[in-house]
Design an enzyme around this catalytic site. Structure first.
Site, PDB file in Angstrom:
ATOM      1  N   PRO A  89      29.279  51.588  28.070  1.00  0.00           N
ATOM      2  CA  PRO A  89      28.668  51.422  29.388  1.00  0.00           C
ATOM      3  C   PRO A  89      27.639  50.300  29.431  1.00  0.00           C
ATOM      4  O   PRO A  89      27.255  49.858  30.522  1.00  0.00           O
ATOM      5  CB  PRO A  89      28.020  52.789  29.665  1.00  0.00           C
ATOM      6  CG  PRO A  89      27.874  53.432  28.322  1.00  0.00           C
ATOM      7  CD  PRO A  89      29.013  52.924  27.503  1.00  0.00           C
ATOM      8  N   ARG A 154      49.955  44.409  32.544  1.00  0.00           N
ATOM      9  CA  ARG A 154      50.739  44.090  33.747  1.00  0.00           C
ATOM     10  C   ARG A 154      50.727  42.599  34.058  1.00  0.00           C
ATOM     11  O   ARG A 154      51.538  42.122  34.858  1.00  0.00           O
ATOM     12  CB  ARG A 154      50.221  44.893  34.939  1.00  0.00           C
ATOM     13  CG  ARG A 154      48.828  44.536  35.382  1.00  0.00           C
ATOM     14  CD  ARG A 154      48.293  45.529  36.405  1.00  0.00           C
ATOM     15  NE  ARG A 154      49.162  45.664  37.539  1.00  0.00           N
ATOM     16  CZ  ARG A 154      49.189  44.831  38.579  1.00  0.00           C
ATOM     17  NH1 ARG A 154      48.383  43.773  38.573  1.00  0.00           N
ATOM     18  NH2 ARG A 154      50.002  45.012  39.587  1.00  0.00           N
ATOM     19  N   ASP A 169      47.741  39.931  43.710  1.00  0.00           N
ATOM     20  CA  ASP A 169      46.934  41.147  43.698  1.00  0.00           C
ATOM     21  C   ASP A 169      45.534  40.885  44.228  1.00  0.00           C
ATOM     22  O   ASP A 169      45.035  39.765  44.201  1.00  0.00           O
ATOM     23  CB  ASP A 169      46.787  41.673  42.260  1.00  0.00           C
ATOM     24  CG  ASP A 169      48.035  42.404  41.798  1.00  0.00           C
ATOM     25  OD1 ASP A 169      48.798  42.844  42.659  1.00  0.00           O
ATOM     26  OD2 ASP A 169      48.215  42.530  40.580  1.00  0.00           O
TER      27      ASP A 169
END
Length: 245
Positions: A89, A154, A169
């Site tokens: 994080p 992808r 996209d």
């Protein structure tokens, strides 16, 4: 591309890598996946990989030895230098731009932590990247590694079947993607915009560009600060602002 995952819970990845686009990418030979339980590289009889932090404090910290040993095992016979990614994080916020950057690599190694954190020597002397998928804390790095892997794979050539899909996209152009419609043209009084039924491809492309800008302005105006707009786009932006006012 070769993707290695270091995790204490390898079974979490079975469904993700065995379904949908990631499964097809593996079948096409575009990527190979390998998930390693780094507990096997522990140096004690209990196979523990964590210990109490020096100086005291809550939680347990992942020890350096198992992770260093696991990475060395994965890289000792490789000619290329992998990107070694710590899911954390505290890391760099993951973006489409980062996904595009990583998709050009031959070998990625993801380190998925648990417990309170990592021994700092892992950050300082082993990894090449620290990545966070958002400003929140998860139980471990596995879900983040899945997200990053999916977004990277992808983008590999021929994985999606149509290379234009990834190019158009959201975020790939710097803006959100335009709205989409399909058959039927009329559904319970809700109509597809006439321009999309016109057959005029130049006008359709212009409509898509304008709607992409409109959607970005309405939902993510912060993205526009990072884009050099054309004169036409600036005029459209003025139009959107005037309509709101």
């Amino acid at each position: 591309m070769k993707i290695d995952i270091l995790s204490l819970f390898p079974a979490m990845f079975e469904g993700v890598f065995g379904e949908s686009i990631l499964k097809k990418a593996g079948e096409k030979g575009a990527v190979t996946f390998n998930v390693t339980d780094f507990r096997q590289f522990s140096n004690n009889k209990h196979n523990s990989v964590d210990d109490y932090p020096y100086g005291g404090g809550a939680g347990m910290v992942l020890k350096p030895e198992p992770i260093f040993r696991a990475v060395h095992h994965l890289t000792e016979h490789t000619a290329s230098k992998p990107r070694i990614i710590l899911m954390c994080p505290q890391g760099e916020r993951f973006t489409q731009k980062k996904a595009e950057e990583l998709s050009k690599e031959e070998h990625l190694i993801f380190i998925c932590g648990h417990y309170e954190g990592y021994d700092e020597r892992i950050r300082e002397h082993l990894i090449t990247d620290e990545i966070s998928i958002g400003d929140f804390v998860l139980t471990g790095g596995e879900l983040g590694a899945m997200v990053v892997t999916d977004s990277v794979v992808r983008l590999l050539p021929e994985v999606l079947g149509n290379d234009e899909s990834a190019v158009k996209d959201s975020f790939s152009s710097g803006m959100l993607e335009h709205p989409h419609y399909t058959r039927p043209a009329a559904y319970e009084g809700m109509m597809v915009p006439d321009i999309l039924l016109s057959g005029n491809h130049a006008k359709i492309e212009e409509w898509r560009m304008k709607e992409s800008l409109r959607r970005t302005y309405m939902r993510r105006p912060d993205l526009l600060d990072q884009i050099e707009l054309s004169d036409q786009q600036r005029n459209w932006l003025k139009e959107f602002k005037n309509n709101i006012e």
